[in-house]
Design a protein around this motif. Structure first.
Motif, PDB file in Angstrom:
ATOM      1  N   LEU A  50      -4.720  12.987   3.009  1.00 18.49           N
ATOM      2  CA  LEU A  50      -3.589  12.558   2.186  1.00 18.49           C
ATOM      3  C   LEU A  50      -3.265  11.087   2.405  1.00 18.49           C
ATOM      4  CD1 LEU A  50      -1.315  15.592   3.054  1.00 18.49           C
ATOM      5  CD2 LEU A  50      -2.481  15.217   0.887  1.00 18.49           C
ATOM      6  N   LYS A  51      -2.879  10.431   1.320  1.00 15.53           N
ATOM      7  CA  LYS A  51      -2.349   9.077   1.393  1.00 15.53           C
ATOM      8  C   LYS A  51      -0.950   9.136   0.788  1.00 15.53           C
ATOM      9  CE  LYS A  51      -6.698   6.628   1.369  1.00 15.53           C
ATOM     10  NZ  LYS A  51      -7.492   5.553   0.793  1.00 15.53           N
ATOM     11  N   PHE A  52       0.029   8.600   1.534  1.00 11.48           N
ATOM     12  CA  PHE A  52       1.432   8.643   1.139  1.00 11.48           C
ATOM     13  C   PHE A  52       1.992   7.246   0.979  1.00 11.48           C
ATOM     14  CE2 PHE A  52       0.946  12.578   3.577  1.00 11.48           C
ATOM     15  CZ  PHE A  52       1.629  13.495   2.797  1.00 11.48           C
ATOM     16  N   ILE A  53       3.104   7.173   0.249  1.00  6.64           N
ATOM     17  CA  ILE A  53       3.893   5.948   0.207  1.00  6.64           C
ATOM     18  C   ILE A  53       5.352   6.359   0.410  1.00  6.64           C
ATOM     19  CG2 ILE A  53       4.188   5.977  -2.304  1.00  6.64           C
ATOM     20  CD1 ILE A  53       4.039   2.875  -2.149  1.00  6.64           C
ATOM     21  N   ALA A  54       6.049   5.612   1.245  1.00  4.22           N
ATOM     22  CA  ALA A  54       7.477   5.864   1.470  1.00  4.22           C
ATOM     23  C   ALA A  54       8.269   5.042   0.451  1.00  4.22           C
ATOM     24  CB  ALA A  54       7.865   5.460   2.881  1.00  4.22           C
ATOM     25  N   TYR A  55       9.374   5.615  -0.024  1.00  7.87           N
ATOM     26  CA  TYR A  55      10.218   4.898  -0.975  1.00  7.87           C
ATOM     27  C   TYR A  55      11.679   5.227  -0.689  1.00  7.87           C
ATOM     28  CZ  TYR A  55      10.719   9.349  -3.456  1.00  7.87           C
ATOM     29  OH  TYR A  55      10.992  10.655  -3.775  1.00  7.87           O
ATOM     30  N   HIS A  56      12.553   4.470  -1.323  1.00  8.26           N
ATOM     31  CA  HIS A  56      13.993   4.689  -1.189  1.00  8.26           C
ATOM     32  C   HIS A  56      14.602   4.664  -2.586  1.00  8.26           C
ATOM     33  CE1 HIS A  56      17.193   5.111   1.715  1.00  8.26           C
ATOM     34  NE2 HIS A  56      17.960   4.399   0.920  1.00  8.26           N
ATOM     35  N   SER A  57      15.378   5.694  -2.905  1.00  7.27           N
ATOM     36  CA  SER A  57      16.019   5.757  -4.219  1.00  7.27           C
ATOM     37  C   SER A  57      17.500   6.070  -4.037  1.00  7.27           C
ATOM     38  CB  SER A  57      15.351   6.835  -5.077  1.00  7.27           C
ATOM     39  OG  SER A  57      15.673   8.115  -4.583  1.00  7.27           O
ATOM     40  N   ARG A  58      18.188   6.306  -5.154  1.00  4.75           N
ATOM     41  CA  ARG A  58      19.607   6.676  -5.083  1.00  4.75           C
ATOM     42  C   ARG A  58      19.812   7.953  -4.280  1.00  4.75           C
ATOM     43  NH1 ARG A  58      20.895   6.823 -11.308  1.00  4.75           N
ATOM     44  NH2 ARG A  58      19.083   8.125 -11.024  1.00  4.75           N
ATOM     45  N   LYS A  59      18.818   8.829  -4.313  1.00  2.00           N
ATOM     46  CA  LYS A  59      18.910  10.096  -3.586  1.00  2.00           C
ATOM     47  C   LYS A  59      18.583   9.948  -2.103  1.00  2.00           C
ATOM     48  CE  LYS A  59      17.678  12.855  -7.599  1.00  2.00           C
ATOM     49  NZ  LYS A  59      16.723  13.831  -8.138  1.00  2.00           N
ATOM     50  N   GLY A  60      18.143   8.761  -1.698  1.00  7.02           N
ATOM     51  CA  GLY A  60      17.792   8.520  -0.308  1.00  7.02           C
ATOM     52  C   GLY A  60      16.303   8.292  -0.135  1.00  7.02           C
ATOM     53  N   PRO A  61      15.836   8.302   1.129  1.00  7.74           N
ATOM     54  CA  PRO A  61      14.423   8.047   1.391  1.00  7.74           C
ATOM     55  C   PRO A  61      13.556   9.219   0.944  1.00  7.74           C
ATOM     56  CG  PRO A  61      15.567   8.568   3.422  1.00  7.74           C
ATOM     57  CD  PRO A  61      16.604   8.502   2.350  1.00  7.74           C
ATOM     58  N   GLY A  62      12.319   8.905   0.597  1.00  7.67           N
ATOM     59  CA  GLY A  62      11.385   9.939   0.177  1.00  7.67           C
ATOM     60  C   GLY A  62       9.954   9.541   0.454  1.00  7.67           C
ATOM     61  N   ILE A  63       9.075  10.485   0.257  1.00  9.65           N
ATOM     62  CA  ILE A  63       7.636  10.276   0.439  1.00  9.65           C
ATOM     63  C   ILE A  63       6.952  10.743  -0.840  1.00  9.65           C
ATOM     64  CG2 ILE A  63       5.603  11.081   1.703  1.00  9.65           C
ATOM     65  CD1 ILE A  63       7.157   9.472   3.544  1.00  9.65           C
ATOM     66  N   ARG A  64       6.000   9.965  -1.316  1.00 12.61           N
ATOM     67  CA  ARG A  64       5.226  10.355  -2.488  1.00 12.61           C
ATOM     68  C   ARG A  64       3.758  10.405  -2.109  1.00 12.61           C
ATOM     69  NH1 ARG A  64       2.906   7.649  -7.200  1.00 12.61           N
ATOM     70  NH2 ARG A  64       2.806   9.223  -8.829  1.00 12.61           N
ATOM     71  N   VAL A  65       3.101  11.493  -2.478  1.00 19.36           N
ATOM     72  CA  VAL A  65       1.673  11.627  -2.227  1.00 19.36           C
ATOM     73  C   VAL A  65       0.926  10.816  -3.283  1.00 19.36           C
ATOM     74  CG1 VAL A  65      -0.272  13.221  -2.048  1.00 19.36           C
ATOM     75  CG2 VAL A  65       2.005  13.967  -1.317  1.00 19.36           C
ATOM     76  N   LEU A  66       0.105   9.886  -2.827  1.00 23.72           N
ATOM     77  CA  LEU A  66      -0.690   9.069  -3.749  1.00 23.72           C
ATOM     78  C   LEU A  66      -2.027   9.722  -4.052  1.00 23.72           C
ATOM     79  CD1 LEU A  66      -0.069   5.523  -2.270  1.00 23.72           C
ATOM     80  CD2 LEU A  66       0.989   6.555  -4.285  1.00 23.72           C
ATOM     81  N   SER A  67      -2.622  10.350  -3.039  1.00 25.96           N
ATOM     82  CA  SER A  67      -3.900  11.021  -3.263  1.00 25.96           C
ATOM     83  C   SER A  67      -4.094  12.148  -2.260  1.00 25.96           C
ATOM     84  CB  SER A  67      -5.068  10.031  -3.166  1.00 25.96           C
ATOM     85  OG  SER A  67      -5.268   9.639  -1.828  1.00 25.96           O
ATOM     86  N   ALA A  68      -4.832  13.137  -2.694  1.00 26.04           N
ATOM     87  CA  ALA A  68      -5.184  14.270  -1.839  1.00 26.04           C
ATOM     88  C   ALA A  68      -6.624  14.640  -2.161  1.00 26.04           C
ATOM     89  CB  ALA A  68      -4.261  15.446  -2.099  1.00 26.04           C
ATOM     90  N   THR A  69      -7.476  14.611  -1.142  1.00 28.85           N
ATOM     91  CA  THR A  69      -8.871  14.964  -1.336  1.00 28.85           C
ATOM     92  C   THR A  69      -9.305  15.940  -0.244  1.00 28.85           C
ATOM     93  OG1 THR A  69      -9.561  13.030  -0.056  1.00 28.85           O
ATOM     94  CG2 THR A  69      -9.519  12.790  -2.445  1.00 28.85           C
ATOM     95  N   PRO A  70     -10.206  16.858  -0.560  1.00 28.88           N
ATOM     96  CA  PRO A  70     -10.683  17.803   0.453  1.00 28.88           C
ATOM     97  C   PRO A  70     -11.313  17.064   1.632  1.00 28.88           C
ATOM     98  CG  PRO A  70     -11.448  18.442  -1.737  1.00 28.88           C
ATOM     99  CD  PRO A  70     -10.840  17.084  -1.860  1.00 28.88           C
ATOM    100  N   THR A  71     -11.142  17.616   2.834  1.00 32.38           N
ATOM    101  CA  THR A  71     -11.735  17.022   4.029  1.00 32.38           C
ATOM    102  C   THR A  71     -12.173  18.119   4.988  1.00 32.38           C
ATOM    103  OG1 THR A  71     -11.398  15.438   5.836  1.00 32.38           O
ATOM    104  CG2 THR A  71      -9.523  16.798   5.249  1.00 32.38           C
ATOM    105  N   LYS A  72     -13.062  17.778   5.881  1.00 31.05           N
ATOM    106  CA  LYS A  72     -13.486  18.703   6.926  1.00 31.05           C
ATOM    107  C   LYS A  72     -12.734  18.426   8.227  1.00 31.05           C
ATOM    108  CE  LYS A  72     -18.049  19.733   5.101  1.00 31.05           C
ATOM    109  NZ  LYS A  72     -17.762  21.012   4.547  1.00 31.05           N
TER     110      LYS A  72
END
Length: 152
Positions: A50-72
């Motif tokens: 997984l690759k994430f990005i942290a952000y801040h909005s009116r609702k407060g801090p959050g995390i958004r998944v940018l990509s998800a790929t299968p891994t071993k």
């Protein structure tokens, strides 16, 4: 996307009707991904990079998944673990002695009965009702009769 660090997580929910899957890599790093954006077949318990990005909005801090790929690669034991334990069944829900919740759909699908020994995979899960983190079974790999005994 190469500037974002990659973490290993686990798919803990797949909602085909909504076209999304949910992954968790830690208490702070979890989120949904469109099934259309996932490069593979999504199944509960699958390991994902997984690759994430942290952000801040009116609702407060959050995390958004940018990509998800299968891994071993293996996820942290802080978020995913294998278990074998006896189950208490109460109103269709299962509970192990080491505090793993087994949802009613798994109890029913595997005909889990009181005091039955069950093996499977559990992931860290947030209980909104209790506002607390705990363990939830997502896969039952094996179950044994109530008469079976754990052999060491």
């Amino acid at each position: 996307l190469d500037i974002f660090s990659e973490v290993v997580g686990v798919i803990d929910n797949v909602n085909v009707n909504k076209g999304v899957l949910h992954c968790i890599a830690s208490r702070a790093a979890h989120g949904t991904v469109s099934l259309a954006d996932y490069a593979g077949e999504a199944s509960l318990g699958d390991r994902v990079a997984l690759k994430f990005i942290a952000y801040h909005s009116r609702k407060g801090p959050g995390i958004r998944v940018l990509s998800a790929t299968p891994t071993k690669s293996l996820p942290s034991t802080q978020i995913c673990k294998q278990f074998t334990n006896r189950v208490r069944v109460n109103r269709g829900m299962g509970f192990t002695n080491d505090n793993i919740f087994i949802p009613p759909d798994l109890v029913e699908a595997h005909t889990v009965e009181e005091d039955q020994e069950v093996s499977g995979t559990a992931v860290l899960n947030y209980n909104r009702k209790r506002k607390d983190w705990g363990w939830k079974a997502i896969v039952i790999s094996e179950n044994r009769s109530a008469d079976s005994r754990l052999t060491l």
